[in-house]
Design a protein around this motif. Structure first.
Motif, PDB file in Angstrom:
ATOM      1  N   GLU A   1       1.790   8.481  29.501  1.00 38.08           N
ATOM      2  CA  GLU A   1       1.203   9.687  28.894  1.00 38.08           C
ATOM      3  C   GLU A   1       1.990   9.937  27.606  1.00 38.08           C
ATOM      4  OE1 GLU A   1      -1.486  12.022  29.686  1.00 38.08           O
ATOM      5  OE2 GLU A   1      -0.715  12.353  27.682  1.00 38.08           O
ATOM      6  N   ALA A   2       1.603   9.209  26.562  1.00 38.09           N
ATOM      7  CA  ALA A   2       2.396   9.191  25.329  1.00 38.09           C
ATOM      8  C   ALA A   2       2.496  10.575  24.680  1.00 38.09           C
ATOM      9  CB  ALA A   2       1.778   8.202  24.355  1.00 38.09           C
ATOM     10  N   ASN A   3       1.515  11.451  24.964  1.00 35.40           N
ATOM     11  CA  ASN A   3       1.535  12.749  24.274  1.00 35.40           C
ATOM     12  C   ASN A   3       2.324  13.821  25.009  1.00 35.40           C
ATOM     13  OD1 ASN A   3      -0.033  11.754  22.220  1.00 35.40           O
ATOM     14  ND2 ASN A   3      -1.941  12.139  23.381  1.00 35.40           N
TER      15      ASN A   3
ATOM     16  N   ALA B   1      -4.602  10.189  32.815  1.00 35.62           N
ATOM     17  CA  ALA B   1      -3.454   9.395  32.339  1.00 35.62           C
ATOM     18  C   ALA B   1      -3.394   8.068  33.079  1.00 35.62           C
ATOM     19  CB  ALA B   1      -2.167  10.174  32.565  1.00 35.62           C
ATOM     20  N   GLN B   2      -2.995   7.047  32.359  1.00 35.37           N
ATOM     21  CA  GLN B   2      -2.861   5.705  32.948  1.00 35.37           C
ATOM     22  C   GLN B   2      -1.549   5.615  33.712  1.00 35.37           C
ATOM     23  OE1 GLN B   2      -3.208   2.162  30.858  1.00 35.37           O
ATOM     24  NE2 GLN B   2      -5.290   2.182  31.658  1.00 35.37           N
ATOM     25  N   ARG B   3      -1.581   4.990  34.868  1.00 36.58           N
ATOM     26  CA  ARG B   3      -0.331   4.823  35.610  1.00 36.58           C
ATOM     27  C   ARG B   3       0.406   3.598  35.098  1.00 36.58           C
ATOM     28  NH1 ARG B   3      -1.713   6.503  41.776  1.00 36.58           N
ATOM     29  NH2 ARG B   3      -2.746   8.430  41.224  1.00 36.58           N
TER      30      ARG B   3
ATOM     31  N   PRO C   1      12.578   7.844  29.646  1.00 38.13           N
ATOM     32  CA  PRO C   1      12.535   6.914  28.505  1.00 38.13           C
ATOM     33  C   PRO C   1      11.380   5.917  28.598  1.00 38.13           C
ATOM     34  CG  PRO C   1      14.761   7.118  29.322  1.00 38.13           C
ATOM     35  CD  PRO C   1      13.891   7.821  30.312  1.00 38.13           C
ATOM     36  N   GLY C   2      11.071   5.319  27.465  1.00 35.36           N
ATOM     37  CA  GLY C   2      10.036   4.281  27.422  1.00 35.36           C
ATOM     38  C   GLY C   2       8.636   4.854  27.280  1.00 35.36           C
ATOM     39  N   GLY C   3       8.532   6.107  26.806  1.00 38.40           N
ATOM     40  CA  GLY C   3       7.216   6.719  26.613  1.00 38.40           C
ATOM     41  C   GLY C   3       6.516   7.019  27.937  1.00 38.40           C
TER      42      GLY C   3
END
Ligand code: FAD
Length: 393
Positions: free
Chosen positions: A198-200, A265-267, A222-224
């Motif tokens: 969930e980059a946002n 959201a993508q897992r 971390p890692g977006g």
């Protein structure tokens, strides 16, 4: 595959010869930070962990800033790890009514996959013997020392033994721990954790969304990635055919603020981890002379967000007392008495506060009422947060 420095596999006769200063059962944050402190102080210590590092665990992966100095002293390079720092939070009721508040103390997002392995590696570098992939099946106290049997039959001996085996383990039954009986009659919970791509998701925010008989936390790691972990009364799962996906659809997604994350959201690659049989009953800090720490000594409701802090605080406390005992300055009876007293003094208020908050949340009308009251009295929210957090140590 583990990337710990390899330690030679001991034969049964070799392990029977060594007498360690301390044997620690369980390699989560509580056990690992205790092993690390004892090893740094030059003590011989053996830690048993049934899994193999690195591995994922059910945890919100929010570390309160109260642990920052302690972890840095142990050698964890937090400042260089580029970790998200959370300074505000949102909590919502099952109907989506929300409260926004600053997190005065704040916390860092770090995956247990990384943190636990790092602590294990540091402990091994300081001379601790880390027996990963090794399950302890029995611990017996006789003639002023402990004999620990591990799966496969080898026996280890130690002057002191510490139980850091988490919320629920085989050894609770083996030691007939008193909390088990009341736990069977009380409410039982399941917990689930996964990472979302969930980059946002804001890097400074913790969200806590309630649903009927449970709540779900979202926070950056971390890692977006965004950690998504929740706890639910086991009845929610049973009512939906023991299907996590169905429970999420029918119960969690009724909260309009939580729904988009779970639906859209993508897992991330790793599958969800599910644990069951969670209870919040009071436990003892010493059983059969084994000194308990972390969740094994008392599980704080995840809503209070601070189980790792409690485990590390206890390891700090216990390390000091163990050193006094090992140096011959206090007796075993004194060690047990002082630890119990100091643990209660330091941590039992936080556990009680967490338990009370936990009772309130997850009940739709009570949660909505609580959020409305807190919206009008921001000072009260600050006080509640302070009750569940401690000071730097
Ligand atoms: C949904 C959820 C969200 C949470 N979110 C947060 C959060 O954001 N921040 C926070 O601070 N806390 C959080 N917590 C609480 C936190 O995860 C725990 O308090 C913490 O992990 C306890 O650490 P521990 O070292 O006591 O036990 P654990 O981390 O559970 O480690 C115990 C270890 O013992 C091992 N073990 C068990 N039996 C044996 C045996 N017989 N032999 C060898 N090894 C054994 C297990 O494999 C395990 O690795 C959350 C908890 C839940 C359920």
């Amino acid at each position: 595959m583990s990337i710990l420095p390899t330690s030679p596999t001991s034969s049964a006769s070799e392990t029977a010869l060594a007498l360690y200063d301390c044997a620690i059962i369980g390699g989560g944050v509580a056990g690992l930070t205790l092993a690390l402190q004892l090893a740094q102080a030059g003590r011989t210590v053996v830690l048993f962990e049934k899994e193999t590092y690195p591995f994922h665990r059910v945890c919100g992966e929010y570390i309160s800033m109260e642990n920052y100095d302690f972890l840095c002293r142990l050698g964890v390079p937090l400042a260089e790890m580029n970790l998200p720092k959370m300074t505000r939070f949102t909590v919502s009721s099952p109907t989506g009514e929300a409260l926004h508040h600053p997190l005065d103390i704040g916390g860092l997002g770090i995956t247990r996959y990384v943190l636990d392995q790092l602590l294990a590696r540091l402990a091994a570098q300081h001379g601790a013997t880390i027996r990963e992939g090794t399950k302890v099946t029995d611990v017996v106290f006789a003639d002023e020392q402990f004999a620990l049997t591990v799966a496969g039959g080898a026996t280890y001996r130690a002057r002191t033994a510490c139980g850091a085996w988490g919320k629920h383990a085989n050894l609770d039954s083996k030691l007939s721990r008193p909390f088990l009986e009341s736990s069977r009659r009380g409410r039982q919970f399941v917990a689930v954790k996964y990472h979302l791509q969930e980059a946002n998701f804001p890097q400074d925010l913790v969200e806590m969304h309630n649903f009927r008989d449970g709540y779900c936390g979202l926070s950056p790691v971390p890692g977006g990635l965004t950690n998504c972990s929740y706890i639910s009364d086991v009845r929610n799962l049973r009512a939906h055919g023991n299907s996590v996906a169905e429970m999420e659809r029918q119960v969690l997604m009724q909260n309009p603020l939580l729904r988009p994350y779970l639906q859209e959201a993508q897992r991330a690659g790793t599958p969800p981890i599910v644990i069951s049989q969670i209870t919040f009953r009071e436990r003892s800090t010493v059983d059969a002379h084994v000194l308990m720490l972390g969740d094994a000594a008392g599980t704080i409701a995840p809503l209070a967000g601070n189980g790792m802090s409690m485990g590390m605080n206890a390891s700090f406390l216990l390390h000091g007392l163990l050193m006094e005992y090992l140096d011959g300055r206090i007796s075993r009876a004194e060690l047990e008495r002082q630890y119990t007293h100091a643990w209660r003094h330091l941590l039992s208020l936080r556990i009680t506060a967490g338990r009370l908050i936990h009772q309130f949340f997850g009940r739709p009308s009570l949660t909505t009422l609580a959020i409305r009251v807190l919206q009008r009295i921001p000072g009260l929210t600050t006080q509640v947060l302070q009750l569940t957090h401690g000071k730097s140590y």
